[in-house]
Enzyme design. Structure first.
Site, PDB file in Angstrom:
ATOM      1  N   LYS A 110       0.843  -1.202   0.000  1.00 10.65           N
ATOM      2  CA  LYS A 110       0.000   0.000   0.000  1.00 10.65           C
ATOM      3  C   LYS A 110       0.882   1.258   0.000  1.00 10.65           C
ATOM      4  CE  LYS A 110      -4.584  -1.291   1.077  1.00 10.65           C
ATOM      5  NZ  LYS A 110      -4.835  -2.403   1.980  1.00 10.65           N
ATOM      6  N   LYS A 189      -3.309  -7.882  -8.502  1.00  7.20           N
ATOM      7  CA  LYS A 189      -4.377  -8.438  -7.664  1.00  7.20           C
ATOM      8  C   LYS A 189      -5.616  -7.539  -7.729  1.00  7.20           C
ATOM      9  CE  LYS A 189      -5.533  -7.844  -2.926  1.00  7.20           C
ATOM     10  NZ  LYS A 189      -6.795  -8.393  -2.519  1.00  7.20           N
ATOM     11  N   LYS A 192     -10.421  -3.690  -4.106  1.00  5.98           N
ATOM     12  CA  LYS A 192     -11.233  -2.477  -4.005  1.00  5.98           C
ATOM     13  C   LYS A 192     -10.342  -1.254  -3.850  1.00  5.98           C
ATOM     14  CE  LYS A 192     -14.294  -4.847  -1.077  1.00  5.98           C
ATOM     15  NZ  LYS A 192     -13.296  -5.071  -0.020  1.00  5.98           N
TER      16      LYS A 192
HETATM   17  P1  ADP Z   1     -10.073  -5.780  -1.261  1.00  8.67           P
HETATM   18  O1  ADP Z   1      -8.614  -6.086  -1.439  1.00  8.67           O
HETATM   19  O2  ADP Z   1     -10.802  -5.778  -2.524  1.00  8.67           O
HETATM   20  O3  ADP Z   1     -10.324  -4.536  -0.434  1.00  8.67           O
HETATM   21  P2  ADP Z   1     -10.803  -7.209   1.105  1.00  8.67           P
HETATM   22  O4  ADP Z   1      -9.497  -6.774   1.657  1.00  8.67           O
HETATM   23  O5  ADP Z   1     -12.006  -6.664   1.726  1.00  8.67           O
HETATM   24  O6  ADP Z   1     -10.728  -6.955  -0.458  1.00  8.67           O
HETATM   25  O7  ADP Z   1     -10.891  -8.784   1.100  1.00  8.67           O
HETATM   26  C1  ADP Z   1     -12.009  -9.573   1.441  1.00  8.67           C
HETATM   27  C2  ADP Z   1     -11.681 -11.020   1.137  1.00  8.67           C
HETATM   28  O8  ADP Z   1     -11.587 -11.213  -0.278  1.00  8.67           O
HETATM   29  C3  ADP Z   1     -10.338 -11.481   1.719  1.00  8.67           C
HETATM   30  O9  ADP Z   1     -10.467 -12.812   2.194  1.00  8.67           O
HETATM   31  C4  ADP Z   1      -9.417 -11.437   0.557  1.00  8.67           C
HETATM   32  O10 ADP Z   1      -8.351 -12.367   0.653  1.00  8.67           O
HETATM   33  C5  ADP Z   1     -10.347 -11.819  -0.585  1.00  8.67           C
HETATM   34  N1  ADP Z   1      -9.830 -11.241  -1.831  1.00  8.67           N
HETATM   35  C6  ADP Z   1      -9.711  -9.916  -2.102  1.00  8.67           C
HETATM   36  N2  ADP Z   1      -9.177  -9.736  -3.323  1.00  8.67           N
HETATM   37  C7  ADP Z   1      -8.929 -10.987  -3.829  1.00  8.67           C
HETATM   38  C8  ADP Z   1      -8.379 -11.457  -5.048  1.00  8.67           C
HETATM   39  N3  ADP Z   1      -7.986 -10.617  -6.003  1.00  8.67           N
HETATM   40  N4  ADP Z   1      -8.269 -12.790  -5.225  1.00  8.67           N
HETATM   41  C9  ADP Z   1      -8.683 -13.639  -4.256  1.00  8.67           C
HETATM   42  N5  ADP Z   1      -9.216 -13.263  -3.096  1.00  8.67           N
HETATM   43  C10 ADP Z   1      -9.342 -11.946  -2.855  1.00  8.67           C
END
Ligand code: ADP
Ligand code: TRP
Length: 320
Positions: A110, A189, A192
């Site tokens: 980040k 990856k 959000k």
């Molecule tokens: P983001 O990175 O979109 O903000 P979150 O941090 O809220 O997502 O993650 C919520 C769940 O979704 C976590 O268990 C995370 O590992 C999974 N996740 C988020 N992005 C991915 C991805 N690109 N591939 C697989 N799992 C993901």
């Protein structure tokens, strides 16, 4: 057996969230007692506007229910409805070494992406450890990007237990290997926080244009292509059965099949896949009072469990 996971309300839930966490967590509802929550305090680490945070808390609640979260079997709540979790975070901060947090990839990523690192972002894994440990969770279904956070959680739990006695359960992550890290439209990856997502639920036109903008190499229509190096194929594989995957593979290899064709097939299949969930979502959207009531009741149940753990923790550290 207690199963727990969380999702940040920092944007619309996307297909990385769906295949990485939401779908596996929903499937576990039959295997044990599931706790799922909206990690609103975690979202604050990337400084959203108050309007956005409020909006996305509701969107995540509706989306998760539309994706099959069953409130009869699952405790569904907001992280901030359980103040005990921030109390535990402080106590855990005091058994966590700075070096452990300095090694966290997600923090380093980040910062590299230009986020100004506030102290909340730095100690993000400690709040996450508190989320997991306060409910004495055994299994935490997450995407692969969260693996290190689970390692840090175990480290903190073990440090606490060896200092103050066996208070915490040491949890394990559960990662679905074939969907471990889902790429976003830029090939990094999907997240959000990185504005590279394909939302689960969105306007048809928007989703189509996001899919059409997925980055590929510059091979022309007639060139043979490598499906294993292509984000479009990786995303298509999430939705397609083995027969359709094989067909697309053959099209890539033989040439005369452009990335535009593959993107169109990806859009059509994903749109159809989420059709029943979209209809469920519309019903929920028309009954937001019901959604709020589920979250309120979930908060009550979660607080009761958290308070039991905190009674033990306060005693163990000598605060009570
Ligand atoms: P983001 O990175 O979109 O903000 P979150 O941090 O809220 O997502 O993650 C919520 C769940 O979704 C976590 O268990 C995370 O590992 C999974 N996740 C988020 N992005 C991915 C991805 N690109 N591939 C697989 N799992 C993901
Ligand atoms: N950090 C997780 C993510 O970004 C969200 C989260 C917060 C979480 N607390 C949690 C996930 C506890 C599992 C358990 O994906």
């Amino acid at each position: 057996m207690r199963i727990l996971s969380g999702i940040q309300p920092s944007g619309l839930p996307h297909i990385g969230n769906y295949f990485g966490m939401m779908k596996p967590a929903v499937a576990l509802q039959e295997k044990g007692e599931v706790f799922l929550f909206i990690a609103d305090y975690h979202s604050l680490t990337t400084s959203p506007s108050p309007e956005d945070l409020k909006k996305y808390i509701q969107e995540v609640a509706v989306d998760f229910l539309a994706c099959g979260l069953d409130p009869k079997n699952t405790v569904f709540f907001r992280q901030s409805d359980v103040p005990q979790v921030t109390e535990l975070t402080w106590i855990l901060n005091c058994v966590t070494s700075v070096g452990l947090l300095e090694r966290a990839h997600s923090y380093k990523d980040k910062v590299a992406k230009g986020f100004v690192p506030n102290n909340g972002l730095f100690s993000y894994p400690v709040l996450m450890a508190a989320d997991i440990l306060i409910y004495r969770s055994n299994i935490v279904p997450v995407g692969k990007d969260q693996k290190q956070h689970l390692e840090i959680t175990r480290d903190i739990a073990q440090r606490f237990n060896s200092t103050y006695g066996e208070i915490f359960v040491v949890p394990d992550e559960q990662i679905t290997e074939n969907v471990a890290v889902i790429p976003g439209i830029d090939g990094q990856k999907m997240s959000k926080s990185y504005n590279n997502t394909i939302p689960i639920f969105g306007k048809e036109k928007d989703i189509k244009s996001r899919i059409m903008s997925i980055v590929t190499d510059s091979k022309g229509l007639n060139d043979p292509k490598d499906p294993d190096k292509c984000n479009v194929f990786a995303l298509y594989s999430l939705f397609a059965d083995s027969h359709h995957q094989k067909k697309m593979r053959e099209n890539y290899h033989k040439g005369g099949y452009g990335y535009g064709h593959a993107k169109k097939e990806l859009f059509e299949l994903s749109w159809e896949y989420f059709g029943p969930l979209r209809r469920r979502r519309e019903e929920l959207q028309n009954d937001l009072g019901y959604v709020q009531e589920i979250i309120r009741e979930g908060g009550e149940k979660a607080r009761a469990v958290a308070e039991l753990t905190m009674c033990d923790v306060r005693k163990a550290v000598g605060i009570r």
